[in-house]
Design an enzyme around this catalytic site. Structure first.
Site, short mmCIF file in Angstrom:
data_model
loop_
_atom_site.label_atom_id
_atom_site.label_comp_id
_atom_site.label_asym_id
_atom_site.label_seq_id
_atom_site.Cartn_x
_atom_site.Cartn_y
_atom_site.Cartn_z
N HIS A 203 0.81 -1.22 0.00
CA HIS A 203 0.00 0.00 0.00
C HIS A 203 0.84 1.27 0.00
O HIS A 203 0.31 2.35 -0.15
CB HIS A 203 -1.00 -0.01 1.16
CG HIS A 203 -2.23 -0.77 0.83
ND1 HIS A 203 -2.21 -2.12 0.59
CD2 HIS A 203 -3.51 -0.38 0.63
CE1 HIS A 203 -3.43 -2.52 0.29
NE2 HIS A 203 -4.24 -1.49 0.30
N HIS A 384 -6.86 -11.17 -3.05
CA HIS A 384 -7.81 -11.34 -1.95
C HIS A 384 -8.06 -12.80 -1.60
O HIS A 384 -8.58 -13.10 -0.54
CB HIS A 384 -9.12 -10.61 -2.27
CG HIS A 384 -8.91 -9.12 -2.30
ND1 HIS A 384 -8.62 -8.44 -3.46
CD2 HIS A 384 -8.88 -8.21 -1.31
CE1 HIS A 384 -8.45 -7.16 -3.17
NE2 HIS A 384 -8.59 -7.00 -1.89
N GLY A 523 4.53 -10.45 -12.60
CA GLY A 523 4.82 -9.83 -11.29
C GLY A 523 6.31 -9.69 -11.08
O GLY A 523 6.78 -8.67 -10.54
N SER A 527 8.35 -6.28 -9.96
CA SER A 527 8.85 -6.30 -8.58
C SER A 527 10.35 -6.08 -8.54
O SER A 527 10.84 -5.21 -7.82
CB SER A 527 8.60 -7.65 -7.92
OG SER A 527 7.31 -8.04 -8.10
C1 ACD Z 1 11.96 -14.43 -10.37
C2 ACD Z 1 11.86 -14.31 -8.89
C3 ACD Z 1 10.65 -14.95 -8.33
C4 ACD Z 1 9.40 -14.24 -8.66
C5 ACD Z 1 8.25 -14.99 -8.17
C6 ACD Z 1 7.05 -14.50 -8.12
C7 ACD Z 1 6.74 -13.08 -8.46
C8 ACD Z 1 5.28 -12.85 -8.50
C9 ACD Z 1 4.73 -11.77 -8.16
C10 ACD Z 1 5.50 -10.64 -7.63
C11 ACD Z 1 4.84 -9.96 -6.59
C12 ACD Z 1 5.39 -9.27 -5.61
C13 ACD Z 1 6.76 -9.07 -5.42
C14 ACD Z 1 7.12 -8.21 -4.29
C15 ACD Z 1 7.43 -6.97 -4.24
C16 ACD Z 1 7.09 -5.91 -5.12
C17 ACD Z 1 8.02 -4.78 -4.98
C18 ACD Z 1 7.68 -3.64 -5.85
C19 ACD Z 1 8.52 -2.47 -5.58
C20 ACD Z 1 8.12 -1.26 -6.32
O1 ACD Z 1 11.80 -15.50 -10.96
O2 ACD Z 1 12.25 -13.45 -11.00
#
Ligand code: ACD
Length: 598
Positions: A203, A384, A523, A527
């Site tokens: 958040h 969720h 994601g 991330s």
């Molecule tokens: C890779 C590493 C493993 C990735 C695995 C899952 C990723 C899935 C979703 C990501 C979600 C959240 C990650 C956390 C933090 C977000 C930070 C953002 C900062 C602006 O294989 O690469």
């Protein structure tokens, strides 16, 4: 004769109007078909003319479909995402060895970072108002970025050229595809400490400005800046600060430190009606009062901030309040980055390869230390399904429907006991369809509607953008006949499935994944780019002096979920993990039992 001429004239007029209309702004945009492949940019010039800009895509030809020599070679050598995933989540004995050889671990982590972060454009190419490159996309940070341009306005269907002319009702979709029929325990063994960490942490950078619309954000830092701890304005920050020894205001309850009430720190906090001011805790994010369990995380970070201030002050007795405060904030920011990569992302990846937070791995690369949060990232992060139907707390079971609990819950039953209950309660599964509790279904409906008002491209187009094969059938997408049939009855064509719906109903690879391949592949780049491009990771900042010398740098480099909790909880250190206790053994046991049954 006169009337015959009149009829002919009338017909001619009608024909002329039709021709004019079809060549005017109402004609279909040729980019509706998404003709450009491999991240090529579609540029339409008239109703049937477009060009694909394939610059630096590694592909050529009129629709960027023809691989260049090097691309062909890379494609031939590169393992598929499924193969890589299987490798990273399997062979524990191999990873046990690899994880112990630091140069090998560095090499692999560098490869992960380069592969993932390279997929995210910075500055972004588009936003919700500009479907082409324009200066406001670069300069106006009150927009989220958009990775793919919105579906053009003049298209035969809302998803381009495929699917129904009118998209199905969002509430019907949510009810038929997303609504939880029965709680599905999280296959990674994730607990509620993990679920609330996700909510508390994200958040700070997902803070949509609802008054302006889903394409706008209030979190102008576009990353990890801890505004959820320190406030998003100087006034709020000043109110939360003790203005002594760098510390944040706090109150003591039964010998333990907690956030102050709004009587002591006069900041706006949204709380359910009827909660007296003395019970309203004041923290960085104004909305955390609605979900008081998030205040467990606020409390831990508050304690950590004040603890770090004590350590810094012991080393730098001449520092004033301001320098202690600012340095402690940087220490906590870097600690967050480390914990997020090494504990949080590690947990959700399910990898046996141990991820590493080491900014120096990128120092030899032309890496950018700026970031923009994308609307698609915000979109995908509505997890969720993690929420159980009720929360087991020391004071008793609380149904999700009465979640807006009195704040006193954070300390009334003993902080340690609450932490222990969060650690031992299993969260739910996120992806795979039918995972969202009824009480939160309206939020998912809203996400679907936001996707529509942003005119997000279809799920399969995002798969192509990520370099993944597009799903050829509903069954290939869901792996489940019932879900596939439902999905088909709504969308008619698999290429018309909306992004969010696709993310939540996609089949989950392997038995221990909490969501599908696209969630991971989409994601991970957002991330890892967002985390590693934090200014603290830049060569100028990543050094002991930034963090108050070796004493602060040491805190950063030894930070972990375990140390954060154990250093801030009086008494013996409990079992600390994002996984419920005994999860792996339970899983092994159930495998043995299944084996016997077979
Ligand atoms: C890779 C590493 C493993 C990735 C695995 C899952 C990723 C899935 C979703 C990501 C979600 C959240 C990650 C956390 C933090 C977000 C930070 C953002 C900062 C602006 O294989 O690469």
């Amino acid at each position: 004769m006169k009337s015959c001429t009149g009829v002919i004239l009338h017909i001619l007029l009608l024909l002329l109007t039709t021709v004019l209309l079809s060549t005017s702004g109402n004609a279909d945009d040729p980019c509706c078909q998404f003709p450009c492949h491999h991240r090529g940019v579609c540029l339409s010039s008239s109703e049937d003319l477009y060009e694909c800009d394939c610059t630096r895509t590694g592909y050529g030809g009129p629709t960027c479909k023809e691989p260049e020599f090097l691309t062909r070679l890379q494609n031939w050598l590169r393992p598929s995402p499924e193969q890589l995933h299987r490798l990273l989540t399997g062979l524990p004995w191999l990873w046990d060895i690899v994880n112990r050889i630091r140069p090998l671990r560095n090499f692999l982590m560098h490869a992960v970072l380069m592969k993932r972060a390279g997929l995210v454009e910075d500055p972004p190419a588009y936003n919700s108002d500009f479907t082409y490159k324009a200066w406001p996309v670069v300069a106006n940070k009150s927009y989220y970025g958009l990775a793919l341009p919105p579906v053009p306005l003049n298209c035969p269907t809302p998803m381009g050229t495929k699917g129904p002319k009118r998209l199905p009702d969002a509430s019907l979709l949510a009810e038929r595809l997303l609504l939880r029929k029965k709680f599905i325990p999280n296959p990674r063994g994730s607990n509620m400490l993990f679920a609330f960490f996700a909510q508390h942490f994200t958040h700070q950078f997902f803070h949509t400005d609802m008054q302006r619309g889903p394409g706008f954000t209030k979190a102008l830092g576009h990353g990890v800046d801890l505004n959820h701890i320190y406030g998003d304005s100087l006034e709020r920050q000043q109110e939360l600060r003790l203005l002594q020894h760098g510390k944040l205001k706090f109150q003591m309850v039964d010998g333990e430190e907690f956030p102050p009430s709004v009587l002591e720190a006069r900041v706006d906090m949204a709380y359910p009606d009827g909660i007296p001011p003395a019970s309203r805790l004041a923290v960085g994010h104004p909305l955390y009062g609605y979900i008081p369990i998030l205040l467990v995380w606020s409390t831990l970070w508050l304690r950590e901030h004040n603890r770090v201030c004590d350590i810094l002050r012991a080393r730098h007795s001449a520092w004033d309040d301001e320098q202690l405060f600012q340095t402690a904030r940087l220490v906590l920011t870097a600690e967050t980055l480390k914990i997020v990569i090494e504990d949080y992302v590690q947990h959700l990846s399910g990898y046996n390869f141990r991820l590493l937070f080491d900014p120096t791995l990128l120092f030899s690369e032309p890496f950018q230390y700026t970031n923009r949060i994308y609307a698609e990232f915000n979109h995908l992060y509505h997890w969720h399904g993690l929420m159980p139907d009720h929360l087991e707390l020391p004071g008793g079971r609380v149904p999700l429907t009465s979640f807006a609990l009195n704040t006193t819950v954070v300390y009334k039953n003993g902080f340690r006991l609450i932490l222990e209950s969060l650690i031992s309660q299993r969260a739910g599964k996120i992806g795979g369809g039918h995972t969202v509790p009824q009480a939160l279904l309206h939020i998912q409906e809203r996400v679907i509607e936001h996707g529509r008002s942003l005119r997000l491209q279809p799920f399969n187009q995002y798969r192509q953008w990520l370099g993944l094969k597009q799903h050829q059938s509903f069954m290939a997408l869901t792996g489940d006949k019932g879900l596939a049939d439902e999905l088909e009855s709504f969308y008619e064509d698999v290429d018309a499935v909306e992004l969010f719906v696709g993310l939540l109903v996609e089949k989950t690879p392997g038995k221990s994944m909490m969501f599908g391949e696209t969630m991971i592949e989409m994601g991970a780049p957002f991330s890892l780019k967002g985390l590693m491009s934090n200014p603290l990771c830049s060569p100028g900042y990543w050094k002991p002096s930034t963090f108050g010398g070796s004493v602060g740098f040491d805190i950063v480099q030894t930070a972990s979920l375990h140390s954060l909790i154990c250093r801030n909880l009086p008494g013996p250190c409990p079992y600390v993990s994002f996984e419920v206790p005994g999860f792996e053994e339970d899983e092994e046991q159930s495998e043995v039992n299944v084996g016997k049954e077979l």
